[in-house]
Design a protein around this motif. Structure first.
Motif, PDB file in Angstrom:
ATOM      1  N   GLN A 189      -3.643   3.068  -2.415  1.00  0.00           N
ATOM      2  CA  GLN A 189      -4.253   3.735  -1.270  1.00  0.00           C
ATOM      3  C   GLN A 189      -3.371   3.561  -0.030  1.00  0.00           C
ATOM      4  OE1 GLN A 189      -7.170   5.489  -1.589  1.00  0.00           O
ATOM      5  NE2 GLN A 189      -6.865   5.005  -3.753  1.00  0.00           N
ATOM      6  N   HIS A 222       0.843  -1.199   0.000  1.00  0.00           N
ATOM      7  CA  HIS A 222       0.000   0.000   0.000  1.00  0.00           C
ATOM      8  C   HIS A 222       0.877   1.248   0.000  1.00  0.00           C
ATOM      9  CE1 HIS A 222       0.855   0.616   4.288  1.00  0.00           C
ATOM     10  NE2 HIS A 222       0.646  -0.685   4.445  1.00  0.00           N
ATOM     11  N   GLN A 231      -5.561   0.688   4.716  1.00  0.00           N
ATOM     12  CA  GLN A 231      -6.962   0.738   5.108  1.00  0.00           C
ATOM     13  C   GLN A 231      -7.364  -0.484   5.917  1.00  0.00           C
ATOM     14  OE1 GLN A 231      -8.668   1.195   1.212  1.00  0.00           O
ATOM     15  NE2 GLN A 231      -8.616   3.443   1.351  1.00  0.00           N
ATOM     16  N   ASN A 232      -6.865  -1.668   5.486  1.00  0.00           N
ATOM     17  CA  ASN A 232      -7.212  -2.891   6.198  1.00  0.00           C
ATOM     18  C   ASN A 232      -6.277  -4.024   5.774  1.00  0.00           C
ATOM     19  OD1 ASN A 232      -8.424  -4.344   3.889  1.00  0.00           O
ATOM     20  ND2 ASN A 232      -9.928  -2.682   3.998  1.00  0.00           N
TER      21      ASN A 232
END
Length: 179
Positions: free
Chosen positions: A105, A74, A108-109
């Protein structure tokens, strides 16, 4: 190439004597792969085994025709790492033959991490994995993904286990530190 994180091996700085032997062994294994014609080594730049391999590939490029690809999970990966770890990361990224993100991105997770591992599996023929079933750790997640992949696809997996590493250390010391 993947494996244990530095903290899983109890290595918290680059002066740890264990690191010398681990890097020497990783280098010997990479040289075996170079002799068989490997052209690229792909890592996701995880702290520990993967960054050490990145450093070794950069060193080996001076003599051998080998390339380093870094596929980060990421955007912003490693931005919160401690200074010493970040310096190694920055050096490996700067000297890689190719680097990119599998997710553009910011974190986020965990699915971004899983997606990165799956991308690497899908785009490689095999993996050298520093993993020993006697000492599970984060590499177990990658091994589980590889084993699921192997149910339907051909994929080579080669392990580095602690007994093998200890044999290398013993032999190295016998050959380099004779009395």
């Amino acid at each position: 190439m993947s494996g244990y994180r530095s903290y899983e091996l109890g290595i918290f700085n680059d002066k740890d004597p264990k690191l010398f032997y681990i890097k020497a062994y990783l280098k010997s294994r990479l040289l075996e792969y170079i002799d068989t014609g490997i052209e690229w080594v792909l890592i996701s730049a995880q702290m520990g085994t993967e960054l050490w391999v990145g450093e070794i590939v950069i060193e080996l490029r001076e003599t051998y025709d080998i390339k380093l690809g870094v596929l980060l999970p990421h955007a912003g990966y490693a931005e919160n790492w401690k200074e010493g770890n970040r310096a190694v990361f920055d050096q490996v990224i700067a000297k890689a033959d190719y680097s990119n993100f599998t997710s553009s991105q910011p974190y986020q997770n965990p699915s971004q991490l899983k997606g990165n591992q799956q991308f690497l599996i899908d785009h490689t023929e095999g993996c050298l994995l520093f993993y020993d079933s006697e000492k599970e750790g984060k590499p177990k997640f990658l091994l589980d993904m590889i084993n699921r992949y192997k149910e339907t696809q051909s994929y080579e997996i080669d392990f580095i286990e602690f007994d093998e590493l200890q044999s290398f250390v013993t032999e190295y010391e016998e050959n380099h530190f004779e009395s």
